[in-house]
Design a protein around this motif. Structure first.
Motif, PDB file in Angstrom:
ATOM      1  N   ILE A  17      57.627 -19.921  54.538  1.00  0.00           N
ATOM      2  CA  ILE A  17      56.191 -20.135  54.736  1.00  0.00           C
ATOM      3  C   ILE A  17      55.565 -20.706  53.461  1.00  0.00           C
ATOM      4  O   ILE A  17      54.776 -21.650  53.521  1.00  0.00           O
ATOM      5  N   ARG A  18      55.926 -20.147  52.304  1.00  0.00           N
ATOM      6  CA  ARG A  18      55.347 -20.609  51.033  1.00  0.00           C
ATOM      7  C   ARG A  18      55.683 -22.069  50.743  1.00  0.00           C
ATOM      8  O   ARG A  18      54.908 -22.771  50.105  1.00  0.00           O
ATOM      9  N   SER A  19      56.832 -22.540  51.216  1.00  0.00           N
ATOM     10  CA  SER A  19      57.244 -23.911  50.893  1.00  0.00           C
ATOM     11  C   SER A  19      56.935 -24.914  52.013  1.00  0.00           C
ATOM     12  O   SER A  19      57.250 -26.085  51.890  1.00  0.00           O
ATOM     13  N   ALA A  20      56.296 -24.453  53.078  1.00  0.00           N
ATOM     14  CA  ALA A  20      56.032 -25.321  54.237  1.00  0.00           C
ATOM     15  C   ALA A  20      54.767 -26.161  54.064  1.00  0.00           C
ATOM     16  O   ALA A  20      53.854 -25.795  53.331  1.00  0.00           O
ATOM     17  N   SER A  21      54.733 -27.259  54.790  1.00  0.00           N
ATOM     18  CA  SER A  21      53.535 -28.107  54.826  1.00  0.00           C
ATOM     19  C   SER A  21      52.484 -27.451  55.720  1.00  0.00           C
ATOM     20  O   SER A  21      52.790 -26.566  56.528  1.00  0.00           O
ATOM     21  N   THR A  22      51.257 -27.902  55.584  1.00  0.00           N
ATOM     22  CA  THR A  22      50.170 -27.391  56.424  1.00  0.00           C
ATOM     23  C   THR A  22      50.468 -27.633  57.898  1.00  0.00           C
ATOM     24  O   THR A  22      50.242 -26.765  58.737  1.00  0.00           O
ATOM     25  N   GLU A  23      51.015 -28.801  58.209  1.00  0.00           N
ATOM     26  CA  GLU A  23      51.331 -29.142  59.597  1.00  0.00           C
ATOM     27  C   GLU A  23      52.395 -28.198  60.155  1.00  0.00           C
ATOM     28  O   GLU A  23      52.307 -27.759  61.303  1.00  0.00           O
ATOM     29  N   GLN A  24      53.402 -27.881  59.355  1.00  0.00           N
ATOM     30  CA  GLN A  24      54.458 -26.980  59.807  1.00  0.00           C
ATOM     31  C   GLN A  24      53.919 -25.579  60.037  1.00  0.00           C
ATOM     32  O   GLN A  24      54.257 -24.926  61.015  1.00  0.00           O
ATOM     33  N   ILE A  25      53.049 -25.125  59.143  1.00  0.00           N
ATOM     34  CA  ILE A  25      52.436 -23.809  59.311  1.00  0.00           C
ATOM     35  C   ILE A  25      51.632 -23.755  60.607  1.00  0.00           C
ATOM     36  O   ILE A  25      51.693 -22.776  61.354  1.00  0.00           O
ATOM     37  N   GLY A  43      40.638 -33.799  41.437  1.00  0.00           N
ATOM     38  CA  GLY A  43      40.928 -32.394  41.163  1.00  0.00           C
ATOM     39  C   GLY A  43      40.283 -31.465  42.176  1.00  0.00           C
ATOM     40  O   GLY A  43      40.897 -30.508  42.647  1.00  0.00           O
ATOM     41  N   ARG A  44      39.059 -31.755  42.535  1.00  0.00           N
ATOM     42  CA  ARG A  44      38.345 -30.946  43.522  1.00  0.00           C
ATOM     43  C   ARG A  44      39.040 -31.029  44.886  1.00  0.00           C
ATOM     44  O   ARG A  44      39.261 -30.020  45.551  1.00  0.00           O
ATOM     45  N   GLN A  45      39.434 -32.248  45.289  1.00  0.00           N
ATOM     46  CA  GLN A  45      40.118 -32.425  46.570  1.00  0.00           C
ATOM     47  C   GLN A  45      41.452 -31.689  46.593  1.00  0.00           C
ATOM     48  O   GLN A  45      41.791 -31.038  47.576  1.00  0.00           O
ATOM     49  N   GLU A  46      42.208 -31.786  45.504  1.00  0.00           N
ATOM     50  CA  GLU A  46      43.501 -31.103  45.438  1.00  0.00           C
ATOM     51  C   GLU A  46      43.306 -29.590  45.473  1.00  0.00           C
ATOM     52  O   GLU A  46      44.077 -28.877  46.117  1.00  0.00           O
ATOM     53  N   GLY A  47      42.276 -29.088  44.796  1.00  0.00           N
ATOM     54  CA  GLY A  47      41.986 -27.656  44.813  1.00  0.00           C
ATOM     55  C   GLY A  47      41.605 -27.169  46.201  1.00  0.00           C
ATOM     56  O   GLY A  47      42.050 -26.109  46.650  1.00  0.00           O
ATOM     57  N   GLU A  48      40.797 -27.944  46.897  1.00  0.00           N
ATOM     58  CA  GLU A  48      40.401 -27.579  48.260  1.00  0.00           C
ATOM     59  C   GLU A  48      41.610 -27.573  49.186  1.00  0.00           C
ATOM     60  O   GLU A  48      41.776 -26.668  50.004  1.00  0.00           O
ATOM     61  N   GLN A  49      42.462 -28.571  49.041  1.00  0.00           N
ATOM     62  CA  GLN A  49      43.660 -28.660  49.882  1.00  0.00           C
ATOM     63  C   GLN A  49      44.589 -27.473  49.614  1.00  0.00           C
ATOM     64  O   GLN A  49      45.105 -26.860  50.545  1.00  0.00           O
ATOM     65  N   LYS A  50      44.773 -27.132  48.348  1.00  0.00           N
ATOM     66  CA  LYS A  50      45.635 -26.002  48.004  1.00  0.00           C
ATOM     67  C   LYS A  50      45.055 -24.706  48.558  1.00  0.00           C
ATOM     68  O   LYS A  50      45.781 -23.854  49.066  1.00  0.00           O
ATOM     69  N   GLY A  51      43.745 -24.550  48.483  1.00  0.00           N
ATOM     70  CA  GLY A  51      43.091 -23.363  49.028  1.00  0.00           C
ATOM     71  C   GLY A  51      43.289 -23.242  50.530  1.00  0.00           C
ATOM     72  O   GLY A  51      43.560 -22.151  51.048  1.00  0.00           O
ATOM     73  N   ARG A  52      43.159 -24.352  51.247  1.00  0.00           N
ATOM     74  CA  ARG A  52      43.388 -24.336  52.696  1.00  0.00           C
ATOM     75  C   ARG A  52      44.838 -23.973  53.005  1.00  0.00           C
ATOM     76  O   ARG A  52      45.125 -23.183  53.908  1.00  0.00           O
ATOM     77  N   GLN A  53      45.760 -24.558  52.242  1.00  0.00           N
ATOM     78  CA  GLN A  53      47.191 -24.293  52.428  1.00  0.00           C
ATOM     79  C   GLN A  53      47.485 -22.806  52.231  1.00  0.00           C
ATOM     80  O   GLN A  53      48.161 -22.188  53.043  1.00  0.00           O
ATOM     81  N   GLU A  54      46.980 -22.230  51.160  1.00  0.00           N
ATOM     82  CA  GLU A  54      47.223 -20.812  50.883  1.00  0.00           C
ATOM     83  C   GLU A  54      46.584 -19.925  51.951  1.00  0.00           C
ATOM     84  O   GLU A  54      47.156 -18.903  52.334  1.00  0.00           O
ATOM     85  N   GLY A  55      45.423 -20.317  52.443  1.00  0.00           N
ATOM     86  CA  GLY A  55      44.769 -19.555  53.510  1.00  0.00           C
ATOM     87  C   GLY A  55      45.585 -19.566  54.789  1.00  0.00           C
ATOM     88  O   GLY A  55      45.741 -18.529  55.453  1.00  0.00           O
TER      89      GLY A  55
END
Length: 100
Positions: A72-80, A30-42
């Protein structure tokens, strides 16, 4: 009787250890998924700001279209990351989002 009692205690101890391990793994995931989502949103937010500064209302292109924001909202981190790299050399929004 002693053997049966030993098995019962062993099962109880095993269940307790299993639950504890499961909780720890769940918390970690859960912590890892939250961190990943936070990075993605940033990254999404940063790309939107870059695009707005480069092509937005203060330039000749007007506000960012909703279709671009949705992309942008639906893109992967790599695509962004790829799009963000293109912002500085692109001459249009289409050039930022072009497919190679």
């Amino acid at each position: 009787e002693g053997e049966q009692k030993g098995r019962q205690e062993g099962r109880q101890e095993g269940r307790q250890e299993g639950r504890q391990e499961g909780l720890q793994l769940g918390e970690q995931k859960g912590r890892q998924e939250g961190e990943q989502k936070g990075r993605q949103e940033g990254k999404q937010s940063l790309l939107q700001k870059l695009l707005t500064k480069r092509f937005g209302p203060f330039k000749r292109f007007g506000p960012l279209p909703e279709a671009v924001l949705e992309q942008i909202r639906s893109a992967s981190t790599e695509q962004i990351d790829t799009w963000a790299d293109r912002v500085f050399d692109a001459t249009s929004l289409d050039a930022v989002f072009r497919v190679h």
